[in-house]
Design a protein around this motif. Structure first.
Motif, PDB file in Angstrom:
ATOM      1  N   GLY A 185      -4.820  13.574 -12.733  1.00  0.00           N
ATOM      2  CA  GLY A 185      -4.208  14.869 -12.482  1.00  0.00           C
ATOM      3  C   GLY A 185      -4.878  15.715 -11.430  1.00  0.00           C
ATOM      4  O   GLY A 185      -4.379  16.789 -11.076  1.00  0.00           O
ATOM      5  N   ASP A 186      -6.017  15.250 -10.879  1.00  0.00           N
ATOM      6  CA  ASP A 186      -6.650  15.934  -9.745  1.00  0.00           C
ATOM      7  C   ASP A 186      -6.347  15.235  -8.430  1.00  0.00           C
ATOM      8  O   ASP A 186      -6.968  15.533  -7.415  1.00  0.00           O
ATOM      9  CB  ASP A 186      -8.169  16.035  -9.951  1.00  0.00           C
ATOM     10  CG  ASP A 186      -8.835  14.669 -10.074  1.00  0.00           C
ATOM     11  OD1 ASP A 186      -8.139  13.636  -9.993  1.00  0.00           O
ATOM     12  OD2 ASP A 186     -10.063  14.637 -10.267  1.00  0.00           O
ATOM     13  N   GLY A 187      -5.395  14.280  -8.440  1.00  0.00           N
ATOM     14  CA  GLY A 187      -4.991  13.576  -7.231  1.00  0.00           C
ATOM     15  C   GLY A 187      -5.826  12.359  -6.891  1.00  0.00           C
ATOM     16  O   GLY A 187      -5.522  11.648  -5.944  1.00  0.00           O
ATOM     17  N   SER A 188      -6.875  12.074  -7.673  1.00  0.00           N
ATOM     18  CA  SER A 188      -7.755  10.953  -7.351  1.00  0.00           C
ATOM     19  C   SER A 188      -7.218   9.645  -7.920  1.00  0.00           C
ATOM     20  O   SER A 188      -6.457   9.630  -8.887  1.00  0.00           O
ATOM     21  CB  SER A 188      -9.163  11.219  -7.885  1.00  0.00           C
ATOM     22  OG  SER A 188      -9.154  11.287  -9.299  1.00  0.00           O
ATOM     23  N   ASN A 189      -7.635   8.549  -7.297  1.00  0.00           N
ATOM     24  CA  ASN A 189      -7.250   7.219  -7.742  1.00  0.00           C
ATOM     25  C   ASN A 189      -8.414   6.635  -8.540  1.00  0.00           C
ATOM     26  O   ASN A 189      -9.471   6.347  -7.973  1.00  0.00           O
ATOM     27  CB  ASN A 189      -6.914   6.344  -6.527  1.00  0.00           C
ATOM     28  CG  ASN A 189      -6.397   4.968  -6.914  1.00  0.00           C
ATOM     29  OD1 ASN A 189      -6.515   4.544  -8.055  1.00  0.00           O
ATOM     30  ND2 ASN A 189      -5.821   4.276  -5.948  1.00  0.00           N
ATOM     31  N   ALA A 190      -8.237   6.468  -9.837  1.00  0.00           N
ATOM     32  CA  ALA A 190      -9.303   5.949 -10.700  1.00  0.00           C
ATOM     33  C   ALA A 190      -9.352   4.431 -10.708  1.00  0.00           C
ATOM     34  O   ALA A 190     -10.261   3.847 -11.293  1.00  0.00           O
ATOM     35  CB  ALA A 190      -9.123   6.469 -12.119  1.00  0.00           C
ATOM     36  N   GLY A 191      -8.380   3.773 -10.086  1.00  0.00           N
ATOM     37  CA  GLY A 191      -8.364   2.323 -10.019  1.00  0.00           C
ATOM     38  C   GLY A 191      -7.925   1.695 -11.334  1.00  0.00           C
ATOM     39  O   GLY A 191      -7.211   2.294 -12.138  1.00  0.00           O
ATOM     40  N   ILE A 192      -8.355   0.467 -11.562  1.00  0.00           N
ATOM     41  CA  ILE A 192      -8.036  -0.240 -12.802  1.00  0.00           C
ATOM     42  C   ILE A 192      -8.852   0.389 -13.932  1.00  0.00           C
ATOM     43  O   ILE A 192     -10.077   0.402 -13.880  1.00  0.00           O
ATOM     44  CB  ILE A 192      -8.324  -1.737 -12.659  1.00  0.00           C
ATOM     45  CG1 ILE A 192      -7.405  -2.341 -11.572  1.00  0.00           C
ATOM     46  CG2 ILE A 192      -8.116  -2.461 -13.978  1.00  0.00           C
ATOM     47  CD1 ILE A 192      -7.697  -3.782 -11.250  1.00  0.00           C
TER      48      ILE A 192
ATOM     49  N   THR B 209       1.560  17.430  -9.902  1.00  0.00           N
ATOM     50  CA  THR B 209       0.409  16.678 -10.386  1.00  0.00           C
ATOM     51  C   THR B 209       0.873  15.587 -11.341  1.00  0.00           C
ATOM     52  O   THR B 209       1.932  15.673 -11.965  1.00  0.00           O
ATOM     53  CB  THR B 209      -0.591  17.585 -11.108  1.00  0.00           C
ATOM     54  OG1 THR B 209      -0.007  18.053 -12.326  1.00  0.00           O
ATOM     55  CG2 THR B 209      -1.007  18.757 -10.243  1.00  0.00           C
ATOM     56  N   ARG B 210       0.050  14.562 -11.464  1.00  0.00           N
ATOM     57  CA  ARG B 210       0.373  13.462 -12.359  1.00  0.00           C
ATOM     58  C   ARG B 210      -0.899  12.813 -12.868  1.00  0.00           C
ATOM     59  O   ARG B 210      -1.906  12.744 -12.154  1.00  0.00           O
ATOM     60  CB  ARG B 210       1.219  12.407 -11.641  1.00  0.00           C
ATOM     61  CG  ARG B 210       0.425  11.588 -10.636  1.00  0.00           C
ATOM     62  CD  ARG B 210       1.312  10.613  -9.884  1.00  0.00           C
ATOM     63  NE  ARG B 210       2.005  11.247  -8.787  1.00  0.00           N
ATOM     64  CZ  ARG B 210       3.174  10.824  -8.298  1.00  0.00           C
ATOM     65  NH1 ARG B 210       3.773   9.794  -8.844  1.00  0.00           N
ATOM     66  NH2 ARG B 210       3.735  11.440  -7.284  1.00  0.00           N
ATOM     67  N   THR B 211      -0.863  12.337 -14.089  1.00  0.00           N
ATOM     68  CA  THR B 211      -1.812  11.350 -14.589  1.00  0.00           C
ATOM     69  C   THR B 211      -0.941  10.172 -14.974  1.00  0.00           C
ATOM     70  O   THR B 211      -0.216  10.222 -15.976  1.00  0.00           O
ATOM     71  CB  THR B 211      -2.621  11.885 -15.777  1.00  0.00           C
ATOM     72  OG1 THR B 211      -3.383  13.024 -15.363  1.00  0.00           O
ATOM     73  CG2 THR B 211      -3.573  10.810 -16.293  1.00  0.00           C
ATOM     74  N   GLU B 212      -0.965   9.132 -14.165  1.00  0.00           N
ATOM     75  CA  GLU B 212       0.083   8.124 -14.226  1.00  0.00           C
ATOM     76  C   GLU B 212      -0.452   6.766 -13.775  1.00  0.00           C
ATOM     77  O   GLU B 212      -1.255   6.673 -12.856  1.00  0.00           O
ATOM     78  CB  GLU B 212       1.237   8.567 -13.321  1.00  0.00           C
ATOM     79  CG  GLU B 212       2.493   7.751 -13.419  1.00  0.00           C
ATOM     80  CD  GLU B 212       3.594   8.298 -12.525  1.00  0.00           C
ATOM     81  OE1 GLU B 212       4.741   8.370 -12.965  1.00  0.00           O
ATOM     82  OE2 GLU B 212       3.292   8.644 -11.359  1.00  0.00           O
ATOM     83  N   LEU B 213       0.039   5.733 -14.425  1.00  0.00           N
ATOM     84  CA  LEU B 213      -0.257   4.361 -14.030  1.00  0.00           C
ATOM     85  C   LEU B 213       0.789   3.879 -13.039  1.00  0.00           C
ATOM     86  O   LEU B 213       1.985   4.140 -13.204  1.00  0.00           O
ATOM     87  CB  LEU B 213      -0.231   3.441 -15.258  1.00  0.00           C
ATOM     88  CG  LEU B 213      -1.278   3.698 -16.335  1.00  0.00           C
ATOM     89  CD1 LEU B 213      -0.952   2.870 -17.580  1.00  0.00           C
ATOM     90  CD2 LEU B 213      -2.673   3.364 -15.826  1.00  0.00           C
ATOM     91  N   ALA B 214       0.340   3.176 -12.006  1.00  0.00           N
ATOM     92  CA  ALA B 214       1.234   2.564 -11.028  1.00  0.00           C
ATOM     93  C   ALA B 214       0.963   1.065 -10.990  1.00  0.00           C
ATOM     94  O   ALA B 214      -0.187   0.631 -10.885  1.00  0.00           O
ATOM     95  CB  ALA B 214       1.030   3.168  -9.639  1.00  0.00           C
ATOM     96  N   GLN B 215       2.018   0.287 -11.107  1.00  0.00           N
ATOM     97  CA  GLN B 215       1.891  -1.164 -11.155  1.00  0.00           C
ATOM     98  C   GLN B 215       1.305  -1.694  -9.842  1.00  0.00           C
ATOM     99  O   GLN B 215       1.711  -1.302  -8.753  1.00  0.00           O
ATOM    100  CB  GLN B 215       3.263  -1.788 -11.415  1.00  0.00           C
ATOM    101  CG  GLN B 215       3.256  -3.271 -11.685  1.00  0.00           C
ATOM    102  CD  GLN B 215       4.662  -3.829 -11.880  1.00  0.00           C
ATOM    103  OE1 GLN B 215       5.659  -3.111 -11.734  1.00  0.00           O
ATOM    104  NE2 GLN B 215       4.757  -5.102 -12.226  1.00  0.00           N
ATOM    105  N   ILE B 216       0.349  -2.601  -9.965  1.00  0.00           N
ATOM    106  CA  ILE B 216      -0.350  -3.140  -8.797  1.00  0.00           C
ATOM    107  C   ILE B 216       0.541  -4.070  -7.981  1.00  0.00           C
ATOM    108  O   ILE B 216       0.431  -4.132  -6.755  1.00  0.00           O
ATOM    109  CB  ILE B 216      -1.634  -3.878  -9.240  1.00  0.00           C
ATOM    110  CG1 ILE B 216      -2.656  -2.877  -9.784  1.00  0.00           C
ATOM    111  CG2 ILE B 216      -2.238  -4.675  -8.107  1.00  0.00           C
ATOM    112  CD1 ILE B 216      -3.867  -3.533 -10.406  1.00  0.00           C
ATOM    113  N   LYS B 217       1.441  -4.777  -8.658  1.00  0.00           N
ATOM    114  CA  LYS B 217       2.327  -5.710  -7.957  1.00  0.00           C
ATOM    115  C   LYS B 217       3.728  -5.140  -7.832  1.00  0.00           C
ATOM    116  O   LYS B 217       4.173  -4.351  -8.673  1.00  0.00           O
ATOM    117  CB  LYS B 217       2.369  -7.050  -8.686  1.00  0.00           C
ATOM    118  CG  LYS B 217       1.059  -7.822  -8.630  1.00  0.00           C
ATOM    119  CD  LYS B 217       1.191  -9.180  -9.282  1.00  0.00           C
ATOM    120  CE  LYS B 217      -0.097  -9.986  -9.137  1.00  0.00           C
ATOM    121  NZ  LYS B 217       0.019 -11.326  -9.763  1.00  0.00           N
ATOM    122  N   LYS B 218       4.415  -5.523  -6.773  1.00  0.00           N
ATOM    123  CA  LYS B 218       5.808  -5.124  -6.597  1.00  0.00           C
ATOM    124  C   LYS B 218       6.710  -6.355  -6.694  1.00  0.00           C
ATOM    125  O   LYS B 218       6.292  -7.476  -6.399  1.00  0.00           O
ATOM    126  CB  LYS B 218       6.016  -4.393  -5.269  1.00  0.00           C
ATOM    127  CG  LYS B 218       5.756  -5.214  -4.017  1.00  0.00           C
ATOM    128  CD  LYS B 218       5.989  -4.383  -2.764  1.00  0.00           C
ATOM    129  CE  LYS B 218       5.710  -5.196  -1.493  1.00  0.00           C
ATOM    130  NZ  LYS B 218       5.936  -4.395  -0.273  1.00  0.00           N
TER     131      LYS B 218
END
Length: 370
Positions: free
Chosen positions: A65-72, A110-119
């Motif tokens: 939610g702070d815009g950062s990418n926390a990775g896996i 803002t978002r705290t959200e998972l994004a799929q690694i593969k398309k």
């Protein structure tokens, strides 16, 4: 087509036998806490991570939610945005996002959200996402005339290519003072041509109302939906995309099961005459009056998203009367927003994802938007 399916399971509670000092012992909901600086953790001190509750995090990267990418996010927590709680003997993953703060990519929200690694590609897809969740909070402020006010997106399909539009967004929305809110889903057209400014969403109600039901003025609310979902009431969604067809299923105890089907390869909206009445009332007046390319999302890589994508923001409704809520943000002060309810919070109990083996890397989404 070979696939892998990863499912979730709940962890048992650990009970202590001795009581020395106690406060709030009768509280049903507890944050699963850790002492991260300790080198000698006892069993009762060991943290319960999100990846313990739903062990499928190898397939996602986490945006906070702070815009950062926390990775896996295996064995990861962040007490402001992403952690676990125990409620009535079940562990839940908490996703939390304020109304105002640093955002990811070009979004205003803002978002705290998972994004799929593969398309994957709709025409050849055999992909599935399921989740069981409950929305615990939506913003307490906003402009009732703005359709996105008091709303949060809890699941998506997003395009990774070209316009990067969204063939699916699943919303929960509840007006202040109402006990029950609405669940609805959106299809966003994949706009024909190079100019994407005319894109628009078409909203379908699941329980309660769709996106277009708004207040008559800034603080007047429509009638509460009789068949809506309350805060803290669990519901489930299932998204299946196979051979170009998207099938949706929504279930909740005490509510009718709802199903929907949408062709992602052939558009219904290729001429201005095809623009539905809902869109003519909601989007055309603000200049979003485009048409969709005939083959819709054919040839575009798509990926799932899951979490808490807060749709309420502090931008002036004069900018966009559908998406800019004019809500309280306390100039981005996180503690103040959390203190007076100006945030979205979603808890997930179970989830699973089925990933086609021929899906390809979606790293471009993360590097482009970081």
């Amino acid at each position: 087509m070979n696939k892998k399916t990863i499912t979730s399971q709940a962890l048992p509670l650990i009970f202590g036998m001795l009581l020395i000092l106690s406060s709030c012992n009768d509280t049903k909901t507890k944050t699963n806490t850790s002492t991260s600086n300790s080198t000698d953790l006892t069993d009762t001190q060991k943290p319960v991570y999100a990846s313990d509750v739903i062990p499928f995090f190898d397939d996602w990267k986490l945006i906070l939610g702070d815009g950062s990418n926390a990775g896996i996010a295996n064995n990861f927590e962040n007490k402001d945005y992403f952690y676990t709680v125990n409620d009535d003997n079940n562990d839940w993953i908490v996703f939390k996002s304020p109304n105002g703060g640093d955002t990811h990519g070009t979004s205003n929200n803002t978002r705290t959200e998972l994004a799929q690694i593969k398309k994957w590609y709709p025409a050849t897809a055999d992909d599935k996402l399921t989740a069981t969740l409950k929305v615990m909070n939506v913003s307490t402020t906003g402009d009732a005339r703005v359709a996105a006010s008091y709303a949060v997106v809890v699941g998506q399909i997003h395009s990774a290519d070209k316009h990067e539009n969204e063939p699916l967004k699943i919303f929960y929305k509840k007006f202040p003072g109402h006990t029950k809110g609405s669940v609805f889903w959106h299809y966003e057209i994949n706009t024909a041509g190079d100019d994407n400014s005319g894109r628009w969403d078409f909203s379908s109600a699941v329980w309660g109302n769709d996106f277009s039901v708004v207040g008559t003025d800034e603080s007047s609310y429509p009638e509460e939906p009789k068949d809506g979902i309350a805060l803290g009431e669990a519901f489930s969604y299932e998204i299946v995309v196979k051979d170009g067809i998207m099938n949706l299923k929504f279930t909740s105890e005490g509510h009718d099961t709802k199903t929907f089907t949408k062709n992602l390869l052939k558009s219904e909206y290729t001429t201005t005459a095809d623009i539905p009445e809902q869109t003519q009332k909601l989007f055309v007046p603000i200049g979003q009056d485009g048409v969709e390319r005939e083959n819709a999302y054919t040839g575009e890589g798509c990926f799932f998203k899951l979490g808490c994508y807060n749709q309420t923001n502090g931008k002036s409704p004069e900018v966009n009367k559908n998406w800019c809520s004019g809500a309280e943000t306390h100039d981005g002060d996180l503690k103040k927003q959390y203190a007076d309810g100006n945030y979205a919070e979603v808890w997930f109990k179970t989830a699973s994802i089925t990933v086609s083996e021929d899906a390809v890397s979606n790293e471009g989404y993360f590097t482009k938007n970081d």
